[in-house]
Design a protein around this motif. Sequence first.
Motif, PDB file in Angstrom:
ATOM      1  N   ALA A 293      -0.294  -9.588   9.055  1.00  0.00           N
ATOM      2  CA  ALA A 293       1.015  -9.572   9.716  1.00  0.00           C
ATOM      3  C   ALA A 293       2.143  -9.897   8.739  1.00  0.00           C
ATOM      4  CB  ALA A 293       1.025 -10.563  10.877  1.00  0.00           C
ATOM      5  N   ALA A 294       1.888 -10.754   7.766  1.00  0.00           N
ATOM      6  CA  ALA A 294       2.929 -11.182   6.839  1.00  0.00           C
ATOM      7  C   ALA A 294       3.211 -10.148   5.749  1.00  0.00           C
ATOM      8  CB  ALA A 294       2.530 -12.501   6.186  1.00  0.00           C
ATOM      9  N   THR A 295       2.258  -9.285   5.471  1.00  0.00           N
ATOM     10  CA  THR A 295       2.440  -8.298   4.405  1.00  0.00           C
ATOM     11  C   THR A 295       3.226  -7.108   4.938  1.00  0.00           C
ATOM     12  OG1 THR A 295       0.278  -8.946   3.552  1.00  0.00           O
ATOM     13  CG2 THR A 295       1.217  -6.917   2.690  1.00  0.00           C
ATOM     14  N   PRO A 296       4.294  -6.698   4.252  1.00  0.00           N
ATOM     15  CA  PRO A 296       5.082  -5.548   4.723  1.00  0.00           C
ATOM     16  C   PRO A 296       4.235  -4.276   4.775  1.00  0.00           C
ATOM     17  CG  PRO A 296       6.201  -6.709   2.934  1.00  0.00           C
ATOM     18  CD  PRO A 296       4.845  -7.294   3.042  1.00  0.00           C
ATOM     19  N   ASP A 297       4.449  -3.486   5.837  1.00  0.00           N
ATOM     20  CA  ASP A 297       3.632  -2.291   6.045  1.00  0.00           C
ATOM     21  C   ASP A 297       3.837  -1.241   4.962  1.00  0.00           C
ATOM     22  OD1 ASP A 297       2.235  -3.064   8.318  1.00  0.00           O
ATOM     23  OD2 ASP A 297       3.864  -2.466   9.656  1.00  0.00           O
ATOM     24  N   TYR A 298       4.970  -1.212   4.334  1.00  0.00           N
ATOM     25  CA  TYR A 298       5.266  -0.167   3.365  1.00  0.00           C
ATOM     26  C   TYR A 298       4.787  -0.512   1.952  1.00  0.00           C
ATOM     27  CZ  TYR A 298       9.125  -3.389   2.692  1.00  0.00           C
ATOM     28  OH  TYR A 298       9.862  -4.520   2.487  1.00  0.00           O
ATOM     29  N   SER A 299       4.199  -1.681   1.762  1.00  0.00           N
ATOM     30  CA  SER A 299       3.843  -2.127   0.417  1.00  0.00           C
ATOM     31  C   SER A 299       2.445  -1.666   0.005  1.00  0.00           C
ATOM     32  CB  SER A 299       3.917  -3.654   0.317  1.00  0.00           C
ATOM     33  OG  SER A 299       2.868  -4.243   1.043  1.00  0.00           O
ATOM     34  N   LEU A 300       2.251  -1.579  -1.292  1.00  0.00           N
ATOM     35  CA  LEU A 300       0.941  -1.254  -1.851  1.00  0.00           C
ATOM     36  C   LEU A 300      -0.050  -2.369  -1.537  1.00  0.00           C
ATOM     37  CD1 LEU A 300      -1.000   0.388  -3.611  1.00  0.00           C
ATOM     38  CD2 LEU A 300      -0.015  -0.764  -5.604  1.00  0.00           C
TER      39      LEU A 300
END
Length: 134
Positions: free
Chosen positions: A67-74
């Motif tokens: 949930a904390a990791t942005p969806d658009y990131s590698l």
Amino acid sequence: MDIQIPAYAAPIPSKNMGIEDTRRSVTYHPSIWGDYFLAYTSNVTVILGHEEQERQRLKEEVKKLLAATPDYSLHKLDLIDAIQRLGVGYHFETEIENSLKYIYDTYHESNDLRTCALRFRLLRQQGYYVSSGK
């Protein structure tokens, strides 16, 4: 047309000899293990209370990380890949599905071959249609 069978390939006929008599019987030594492994039941499948609590804690920690990791990131793609490769993706099906849906819907152009390949593979594995040109 007369076909001849070599003598060594043909069985030796006998009046009193049946099928059972022509086969050799082999007597193997009994196994040193006996039937021990056939009746063995393991207690490994029993999960203790503290192990269950630890499993739940780790599941919640991974859910928070997703949930904390942005969806658009590698990093999100790498995280989803690692979870699926570990074979625990079934615990996080909704989180992974939501993230991949967002990634599919909001495509960002990337010049990095690794990112494109990882995105392509993860989306295809999840059932999304991704062409090699999109």
